[in-house]
Design a protein around this motif. Structure first.
Motif, PDB file in Angstrom:
ATOM      1  N   THR A   1       0.874  -1.173   0.000  1.00 59.75           N
ATOM      2  CA  THR A   1       0.000   0.000   0.000  1.00 59.75           C
ATOM      3  C   THR A   1       0.907   1.218   0.000  1.00 59.75           C
ATOM      4  N   PHE A   2       0.752   2.060  -1.003  1.00 55.63           N
ATOM      5  CA  PHE A   2       1.634   3.207  -1.160  1.00 55.63           C
ATOM      6  C   PHE A   2       1.084   4.427  -0.435  1.00 55.63           C
ATOM      7  N   SER A   3       1.880   5.486  -0.372  1.00 53.45           N
ATOM      8  CA  SER A   3       1.535   6.665   0.426  1.00 53.45           C
ATOM      9  C   SER A   3       0.240   7.330  -0.031  1.00 53.45           C
ATOM     10  N   ASP A   4      -0.138   7.147  -1.290  1.00 53.78           N
ATOM     11  CA  ASP A   4      -1.381   7.747  -1.780  1.00 53.78           C
ATOM     12  C   ASP A   4      -2.586   6.825  -1.578  1.00 53.78           C
ATOM     13  N   GLY A   5      -2.383   5.701  -0.888  1.00 52.45           N
ATOM     14  CA  GLY A   5      -3.471   4.787  -0.583  1.00 52.45           C
ATOM     15  C   GLY A   5      -3.725   3.725  -1.635  1.00 52.45           C
ATOM     16  N   LYS A   6      -3.046   3.794  -2.760  1.00 54.67           N
ATOM     17  CA  LYS A   6      -3.227   2.811  -3.827  1.00 54.67           C
ATOM     18  C   LYS A   6      -2.480   1.524  -3.450  1.00 54.67           C
TER      19      LYS A   6
ATOM     20  N   GLY B   1       8.417  -8.258  -8.772  1.00 52.94           N
ATOM     21  CA  GLY B   1       7.460  -7.752  -9.735  1.00 52.94           C
ATOM     22  C   GLY B   1       6.294  -7.097  -9.027  1.00 52.94           C
ATOM     23  N   LEU B   2       5.891  -5.926  -9.500  1.00 53.70           N
ATOM     24  CA  LEU B   2       4.692  -5.250  -9.012  1.00 53.70           C
ATOM     25  C   LEU B   2       3.593  -5.490 -10.041  1.00 53.70           C
ATOM     26  N   LEU B   3       2.480  -6.008  -9.583  1.00 50.88           N
ATOM     27  CA  LEU B   3       1.380  -6.346 -10.470  1.00 50.88           C
ATOM     28  C   LEU B   3       0.321  -5.264 -10.386  1.00 50.88           C
ATOM     29  N   PRO B   4      -0.220  -4.833 -11.513  1.00 53.72           N
ATOM     30  CA  PRO B   4      -1.213  -3.761 -11.493  1.00 53.72           C
ATOM     31  C   PRO B   4      -2.457  -4.173 -10.718  1.00 53.72           C
ATOM     32  N   GLY B   5      -3.016  -3.199 -10.021  1.00 50.43           N
ATOM     33  CA  GLY B   5      -4.231  -3.443  -9.249  1.00 50.43           C
ATOM     34  C   GLY B   5      -5.446  -2.994 -10.019  1.00 50.43           C
ATOM     35  N   ASP B   6      -6.319  -2.234  -9.349  1.00 49.04           N
ATOM     36  CA  ASP B   6      -7.549  -1.755  -9.979  1.00 49.04           C
ATOM     37  C   ASP B   6      -7.262  -0.777 -11.109  1.00 49.04           C
ATOM     38  N   ASP B   7      -6.181  -0.008 -10.970  1.00 47.67           N
ATOM     39  CA  ASP B   7      -5.813   0.983 -11.974  1.00 47.67           C
ATOM     40  C   ASP B   7      -4.552   0.499 -12.698  1.00 47.67           C
TER      41      ASP B   7
ATOM     42  N   PRO C   1       3.634   4.034  -8.857  1.00 45.55           N
ATOM     43  CA  PRO C   1       3.991   4.704  -7.595  1.00 45.55           C
ATOM     44  C   PRO C   1       5.134   5.682  -7.820  1.00 45.55           C
ATOM     45  N   SER C   2       5.243   6.664  -6.932  1.00 47.47           N
ATOM     46  CA  SER C   2       6.318   7.654  -7.050  1.00 47.47           C
ATOM     47  C   SER C   2       7.662   6.979  -6.811  1.00 47.47           C
ATOM     48  N   PRO C   3       8.745   7.574  -7.324  1.00 45.29           N
ATOM     49  CA  PRO C   3      10.079   6.996  -7.095  1.00 45.29           C
ATOM     50  C   PRO C   3      10.412   6.853  -5.602  1.00 45.29           C
ATOM     51  N   GLU C   4       9.952   7.806  -4.782  1.00 50.62           N
ATOM     52  CA  GLU C   4      10.197   7.721  -3.344  1.00 50.62           C
ATOM     53  C   GLU C   4       9.466   6.513  -2.753  1.00 50.62           C
ATOM     54  N   ASP C   5       8.225   6.303  -3.211  1.00 52.86           N
ATOM     55  CA  ASP C   5       7.453   5.153  -2.729  1.00 52.86           C
ATOM     56  C   ASP C   5       8.103   3.839  -3.150  1.00 52.86           C
ATOM     57  N   VAL C   6       8.617   3.784  -4.368  1.00 50.84           N
ATOM     58  CA  VAL C   6       9.267   2.560  -4.850  1.00 50.84           C
ATOM     59  C   VAL C   6      10.496   2.263  -3.996  1.00 50.84           C
ATOM     60  N   GLN C   7      11.275   3.299  -3.715  1.00 58.85           N
ATOM     61  CA  GLN C   7      12.467   3.109  -2.893  1.00 58.85           C
ATOM     62  C   GLN C   7      12.071   2.648  -1.484  1.00 58.85           C
ATOM     63  N   ASP C   8      11.047   3.270  -0.912  1.00 60.30           N
ATOM     64  CA  ASP C   8      10.581   2.881   0.412  1.00 60.30           C
ATOM     65  C   ASP C   8       9.996   1.468   0.385  1.00 60.30           C
ATOM     66  N   PHE C   9       9.304   1.125  -0.701  1.00 60.01           N
ATOM     67  CA  PHE C   9       8.774  -0.233  -0.865  1.00 60.01           C
ATOM     68  C   PHE C   9       9.901  -1.251  -0.814  1.00 60.01           C
TER      69      PHE C   9
END
Length: 149
Positions: free
Chosen positions: A99-104, A117-123, A128-136
């Protein structure tokens, strides 16, 4: 497989000392150089007519405190939350939800080759933002280390 009387007695003593089958499996390998699967160890104990009793789990926690013990998923600096799914899909070593910082949310999986691998969800167009990817990636590493990967 033929075991000596001494080996049988040793195995019986391990079981009577309340060793788990996994511990007996490790001791067989370490002490006698015998490598067996967990199920084979279970059959061996049964074949030797050793009365094995699963160790009882002590529950000293009051039901009121159960919520405090449940591991809360770690949330990273940017608000990323990584969880591991209890069931792993075919072709993956481990999988879960991020779950990323924007709730997605997106599903993730780690292949046997070590590829994330990140799999697409509903959208399907969501990125995700580069910061979110790094934090992920940081949170995923922590979670996987806690899980023993």
């Amino acid at each position: 497989m033929e075991l000596s009387d001494t080996q049988r007695a040793t195995i019986a003593s391990w079981v009577s000392d309340h060793k788990s089958l996994a511990e007996v499996q490790n001791l067989l390998r370490e002490e006698f150089g015998i490598s067996m699967t967990y199920m084979d160890v279970r059959f061996l104990v049964d074949d030797l007519n050793i009365n094995y009793k699963e160790p009882e789990v002590e529950e000293e926690v009051a039901e009121d405190n159960v919520a405090e013990i449940v591991e809360k998923p770690e949330v990273g600096a940017s608000g990323v939350n990584v969880e591991v799914n209890p069931v792993t899909p075919p072709g993956a070593l481990v999988a879960g939800t991020a779950t990323f910082s924007d709730g997605k949310q997106m599903q993730w999986q780690l292949s046997a080759a070590g590829q994330i691998g990140l799999l697409p969800g509903d959208d399907p167009d969501y990125r995700p933002s580069p910061e979110d990817v790094q934090d992920f990636q940081t949170q995923l590493q922590k979670v996987l280390q806690q899980q023993g990967y």
